[in-house]
Write a protein that holds these residues in place. Structure first.
Motif, PDB file in Angstrom:
ATOM      1  N   CYS A   1      -9.195  -2.763   2.935  1.00 40.16           N
ATOM      2  CA  CYS A   1      -7.767  -2.875   2.610  1.00 40.16           C
ATOM      3  C   CYS A   1      -7.601  -3.506   1.230  1.00 40.16           C
ATOM      4  O   CYS A   1      -6.876  -2.976   0.382  1.00 40.16           O
ATOM      5  CB  CYS A   1      -7.080  -3.721   3.688  1.00 40.16           C
ATOM      6  SG  CYS A   1      -5.323  -3.965   3.421  1.00 40.16           S
TER       7      CYS A   1
ATOM      8  N   CYS B   1      -7.892   3.102   8.817  1.00 37.88           N
ATOM      9  CA  CYS B   1      -7.945   1.710   9.279  1.00 37.88           C
ATOM     10  C   CYS B   1      -7.340   1.584  10.676  1.00 37.88           C
ATOM     11  O   CYS B   1      -7.928   0.966  11.585  1.00 37.88           O
ATOM     12  CB  CYS B   1      -7.187   0.855   8.269  1.00 37.88           C
ATOM     13  SG  CYS B   1      -6.997  -0.844   8.776  1.00 37.88           S
ATOM     14  N   LYS B   2      -6.183   2.188  10.851  1.00 42.26           N
ATOM     15  CA  LYS B   2      -5.516   2.045  12.152  1.00 42.26           C
ATOM     16  C   LYS B   2      -6.270   2.755  13.270  1.00 42.26           C
ATOM     17  O   LYS B   2      -6.275   2.307  14.409  1.00 42.26           O
ATOM     18  CB  LYS B   2      -4.074   2.564  12.049  1.00 42.26           C
ATOM     19  CG  LYS B   2      -3.167   1.594  11.302  1.00 42.26           C
ATOM     20  CD  LYS B   2      -1.711   1.933  11.440  1.00 42.26           C
ATOM     21  CE  LYS B   2      -1.271   2.947  10.416  1.00 42.26           C
ATOM     22  NZ  LYS B   2       0.185   3.129  10.384  1.00 42.26           N
TER      23      LYS B   2
ATOM     24  N   CYS C   1      -4.782   3.651   5.196  1.00 46.88           N
ATOM     25  CA  CYS C   1      -4.187   2.974   6.353  1.00 46.88           C
ATOM     26  C   CYS C   1      -4.451   3.738   7.655  1.00 46.88           C
ATOM     27  O   CYS C   1      -4.674   3.119   8.699  1.00 46.88           O
ATOM     28  CB  CYS C   1      -2.690   2.806   6.143  1.00 46.88           C
ATOM     29  SG  CYS C   1      -2.318   1.452   5.030  1.00 46.88           S
TER      30      CYS C   1
ATOM     31  N   ARG D   1       0.835  -1.200   0.000  1.00 45.51           N
ATOM     32  CA  ARG D   1       0.000   0.000   0.000  1.00 45.51           C
ATOM     33  C   ARG D   1       0.878   1.262   0.000  1.00 45.51           C
ATOM     34  O   ARG D   1       0.818   2.079   0.921  1.00 45.51           O
ATOM     35  CB  ARG D   1      -0.945   0.011   1.204  1.00 45.51           C
ATOM     36  CG  ARG D   1      -1.938  -1.128   1.205  1.00 45.51           C
ATOM     37  CD  ARG D   1      -3.262  -0.737   1.802  1.00 45.51           C
ATOM     38  NE  ARG D   1      -3.954   0.246   0.984  1.00 45.51           N
ATOM     39  CZ  ARG D   1      -5.090   0.842   1.331  1.00 45.51           C
ATOM     40  NH1 ARG D   1      -5.647   0.566   2.492  1.00 45.51           N
ATOM     41  NH2 ARG D   1      -5.659   1.719   0.537  1.00 45.51           N
TER      42      ARG D   1
ATOM     43  N   PRO E   1      -4.319  -7.569   4.435  1.00 51.36           N
ATOM     44  CA  PRO E   1      -4.185  -7.457   5.901  1.00 51.36           C
ATOM     45  C   PRO E   1      -3.223  -8.472   6.508  1.00 51.36           C
ATOM     46  O   PRO E   1      -2.494  -8.154   7.442  1.00 51.36           O
ATOM     47  CB  PRO E   1      -5.613  -7.681   6.409  1.00 51.36           C
ATOM     48  CG  PRO E   1      -6.483  -7.300   5.272  1.00 51.36           C
ATOM     49  CD  PRO E   1      -5.729  -7.638   4.023  1.00 51.36           C
TER      50      PRO E   1
ATOM     51  N   VAL F   1     -12.450  -3.643   7.736  1.00 52.93           N
ATOM     52  CA  VAL F   1     -11.049  -3.315   7.480  1.00 52.93           C
ATOM     53  C   VAL F   1     -10.471  -4.221   6.377  1.00 52.93           C
ATOM     54  O   VAL F   1      -9.774  -3.755   5.468  1.00 52.93           O
ATOM     55  CB  VAL F   1     -10.246  -3.483   8.802  1.00 52.93           C
ATOM     56  CG1 VAL F   1      -8.765  -3.608   8.551  1.00 52.93           C
ATOM     57  CG2 VAL F   1     -10.543  -2.332   9.744  1.00 52.93           C
TER      58      VAL F   1
END
Ligand code: SF4
Length: 318
Positions: free
Chosen positions: A251, A261-262, A258, A217, A226, A247
């Protein structure tokens, strides 16, 4: 556990959570293994006592309960040294030299002086630590199982040479989730890649926001996987199945970035650590409390250790 100072997420998921569960089922002994710290770093002992106190404060904050478990400091129970000495008389040196961790650490820690008697003999000290309390179960990961096996061999030899005093300790295998550090390597204070239990929500957010992800990514538009992402290991621990599903899809389709997502995982980490940090803050205000817990644990451990050593000396004829 060696006195490592402040504990991090690796310790929480690799040991502490399991310990908290075990104390529901067993009479547990947890100790600050400060003599063990000397086996790999005898010259660097500054702050070792304080590190033990910090670590014990984290144990208590994470839920170890001194009313249920015996929490003590190894170097305060001198009987461990005596038992270590007596066991060292009956251990053939090749048993220690074939210990896989011994060989690995000598290769890994080239900058340390590991050519010492203390380092070669640390599994004997570990055995003394376990059998002093007639420990019959030792909670370890698979990589530590050879140490427990060696303790069993030592017990068999002692029982055969002198008298059958000790039970053979069994491995209580623990499955633990993978907790990589911010750079994807194993989480470790010495790598500077750890999230500590005492980090503030802001620090946690800042650290985890820059945690490494799937290198595929490279830009927001690139899809990722992932299972190749170190940060996703934390999603697996912390997030709900719905969040994991969201997620994973986002992804693989580049539907989310990202950071977005985090942030989903970061929120959960902060939530989980909040009560631990709260207890830790309270302990900071009463520093004598941790010392009191260790002192009370020392008394209980010592009583048992005195009893065991009486039996040992009697069996040997000393
Ligand atoms: S989107 Fe999430 S799972 Fe995928 S690489 Fe980025 S942080 Fe990792």
């Amino acid at each position: 556990m060696r006195p490592t100072g402040r504990l991090h997420l690796g310790h929480l998921h690799g040991a502490l959570k399991n310990w908290v569960r075990l104390q529901e089922q067993y009479r547990c002994y947890f100790f600050v293994a400060d003599w063990h710290a000397l086996t790999t770093d005898y010259a660097n002992t500054k702050g070792i006592r304080q590190s033990g106190i910090e670590m014990a404060a984290d144990w208590l904050s994470a839920g170890l309960d001194p009313k249920r478990s015996v929490i003590f400091r190894q170097s305060d129970i001198k009987e461990h040294a005596e038992l270590h000495l007596l066991l060292s008389m009956i251990i053939p040196v090749p048993w220690l030299e074939r210990n896989p961790t011994y060989k690995e650490l000598v290769q890994e820690l080239k900058e340390r002086d590991l050519s010492t008697y203390g380092f070669l003999g640390y599994p004997v000290l570990q055995s003394a630590d376990i059998i002093m309390y007639k420990g019959n179960k030792v909670p370890v990961g698979a990589d530590q199982a050879p140490h427990v096996e060696l303790s069993r061999e030592i017990v068999r030899r002692f029982n055969q040479v002198y008298a059958p005093i000790f039970p053979e300790p069994q491995v209580l295998l623990t499955q633990t989730p993978k907790v990589p550090g911010l750079d994807g390597r194993k989480m470790s204070k010495s790598y500077g890649n750890a999230v500590f239990l005492t980090d503030s929500p802001e620090e946690i957010d800042k650290k985890l926001s820059r945690m490494v992800t799937d290198p595929a990514r490279a830009t927001r538009k690139d899809p990722g996987e992932p299972e190749k992402c170190p940060a996703f290991n934390l999603h697996k621990i912390y997030c709900t199945p719905e969040e994991i599903g969201y997620v994973t899809k986002g992804c693989r389709t580049a539907g989310i970035g990202c950071l977005e997502c985090k942030k989903i995982m970061i929120k959960r980490v902060i939530e989980e650590l909040a009560p631990i940090r709260e207890k830790r803050d309270a302990l900071e205000k009463r520093p004598a409390e941790v010392e009191d817990v260790l002192a009370a644990g020392n008394r209980i451990a010592q009583e048992k250790a005195i009893e065991t050593m009486k039996e040992v000396r009697g069996a040997i004829g000393l």
